[in-house]
Design an enzyme around this catalytic site. Structure first.
Site, PDB file in Angstrom:
ATOM      1  N   LYS A  15       0.571  -1.313   0.047  1.00  0.00           N
ATOM      2  CA  LYS A  15       0.088   0.347  -0.177  1.00  0.00           C
ATOM      3  C   LYS A  15       1.059   1.311   0.068  1.00  0.00           C
ATOM      4  CE  LYS A  15      -4.488   0.027   0.047  1.00  0.00           C
ATOM      5  NZ  LYS A  15      -4.999   0.014  -0.336  1.00  0.00           N
ATOM      6  N   THR A  60      -3.466  -5.335   0.567  1.00  0.00           N
ATOM      7  CA  THR A  60      -2.630  -4.227   0.976  1.00  0.00           C
ATOM      8  C   THR A  60      -3.299  -3.214   1.758  1.00  0.00           C
ATOM      9  OG1 THR A  60      -3.538  -2.997  -1.264  1.00  0.00           O
ATOM     10  CG2 THR A  60      -1.644  -4.009  -1.313  1.00  0.00           C
ATOM     11  N   ARG A 177      29.015  34.863  -8.305  1.00  0.00           N
ATOM     12  CA  ARG A 177      27.496  34.263  -8.776  1.00  0.00           C
ATOM     13  C   ARG A 177      26.616  33.723  -7.396  1.00  0.00           C
ATOM     14  NH1 ARG A 177      27.196  28.129 -11.836  1.00  0.00           N
ATOM     15  NH2 ARG A 177      28.352  26.907  -9.962  1.00  0.00           N
ATOM     16  N   GLN A 220      29.539  20.767  -7.647  1.00  0.00           N
ATOM     17  CA  GLN A 220      30.405  18.860  -6.679  1.00  0.00           C
ATOM     18  C   GLN A 220      30.876  19.809  -5.832  1.00  0.00           C
ATOM     19  OE1 GLN A 220      30.066  20.565 -10.163  1.00  0.00           O
ATOM     20  NE2 GLN A 220      29.818  19.441 -11.628  1.00  0.00           N
ATOM     21  N   HIS A 248      19.561  28.457 -11.288  1.00  0.00           N
ATOM     22  CA  HIS A 248      20.367  29.468 -12.275  1.00  0.00           C
ATOM     23  C   HIS A 248      19.901  30.310 -11.920  1.00  0.00           C
ATOM     24  CE1 HIS A 248      23.152  26.339 -13.809  1.00  0.00           C
ATOM     25  NE2 HIS A 248      21.746  25.372 -14.839  1.00  0.00           N
TER      26      HIS A 248
END
Length: 299
Positions: A15, A60, A177, A220, A248
């Site tokens: 379920k 379920t 940035r 990263q 971005h």
């Protein structure tokens, strides 16, 4: 082709997304626990698929009812709640030898009234969603904590330079940035003897702290630092997986309006976006077994 060449492969059922709200009202100050729970069983279900024999098919609906019944005794951490469900189903039905139990946990904050927290009125917290998964395969039990939708942003101390360029490259290098992402992470414990609530709070705090630290040469670079910080502080965690979109922010050209833009006005794009995914783990990490099976995407 002969049907003799066709067999049943790996399977599970249960379920999905059982919505559970538990109010603890043993004092005037109520507590709320809000979860979305999924239960999936693995075991000897071959006859149900091949012969239409449901003798081993725990409905379920029964799995749903068990979630609610177990909540009557309290939820606690989602990880401990899922471990209770896993133990129940694998010990109650001989042919059920494992499964996968997952939960999302939603946060509610107390509403401030007359300068103090209200005893029984809440506002839903709009930050991250906590996640948990328990996978049982025979005697092997794997527990994963996690979170998703943790939106973070640093307005400086991030850049992107030194990347390869070809005739299709239009992106300009920058040493200053905005960097923003929605952190999704899952971490795998190497033991079930854990105060999961305290561990979750600390891991979240470490992830946020790690995001702020140091100049980021790329998402990263920041991702790895966040994972390393968690593993150094928590020996009970063997690995942590991340899926982090690069949200971005593009500088708007205000020159047509006779205005300069000293890195202050941006267009926040929702797509397309860079998608950074990685695992940070110990060299001697324990065997993950089937822990990551059934988890959509990278984590």
């Amino acid at each position: 082709m002969s049907s003799n060449n066709i067999i049943l492969g790996a399977n599970q059922y249960g379920k999905a997304e059982v919505r559970l709200v538990k109010i603890t009202r043993d004092t005037d100050r109520h507590e709320i626990e809000d979860l979305n729970v999924t239960s999936e069983l693995r075991g000897d279900f071959e006859a149900a698929h091949l012969e239409g024999d449901n003798a081993h098919v725990v409905p379920t609906d029964t799995q749903k009812n068990t979630v609610y019944a177990f909540a009557r005794e309290g939820v606690g951490s989602p990880e401990k709640f899922l471990l209770r469900l896993a133990e129940h189903f694998t010990s109650s039905f001989d042919w059920v030898d494992g499964g996968r139990w997952a939960a999302e946990s939603y946060n509610w904050d107390r509403i401030q009234a007359d300068g103090s927290e209200h005893n029984h009125s809440f506002v839903k917290n709009g930050t991250e969603t906590r996640t948990a998964v328990v996978v049982k395969d025979g005697d092997d039990v794997q527990v994963m904590g996690g979170l998703k939708g943790l939106t973070v942003l640093k307005s400086t101390q991030s850049g992107f330079e030194g990347y390869p360029k070809d005739k299709y490259t239009t992106l300009a290098e920058t040493s200053d940035r905005i960097m923003s992402t929605d952190v999704a992470a899952r971490w795998r414990y190497n033991t079930t003897d854990v105060d999961f609530n305290n561990a979750y709070d600390d891991v979240k705090a470490l992830l946020l702290e790690g995001f702020t630290e140091n100049y980021s040469t790329a998402l990263q670079n920041t991702l790895y630092g966040m994972g390393k910080k968690v593993l150094e502080a928590h020996p009970e965690i063997d690995e942590i997986k991340f899926s982090m979109p690069n949200k971005h922010h593009f500088l708007v050209d205000l020159a047509p309006f006779g205005l300069d833009n000293p890195n202050e006005v941006f267009f926040a794009a929702d797509r397309p976006y860079g998608l950074i995914e990685a695992t940070v783990l110990r060299e001697d990490a324990s065997d993950a077994g089937r822990a990551w099976e059934g988890i959509a995407g990278f984590c």
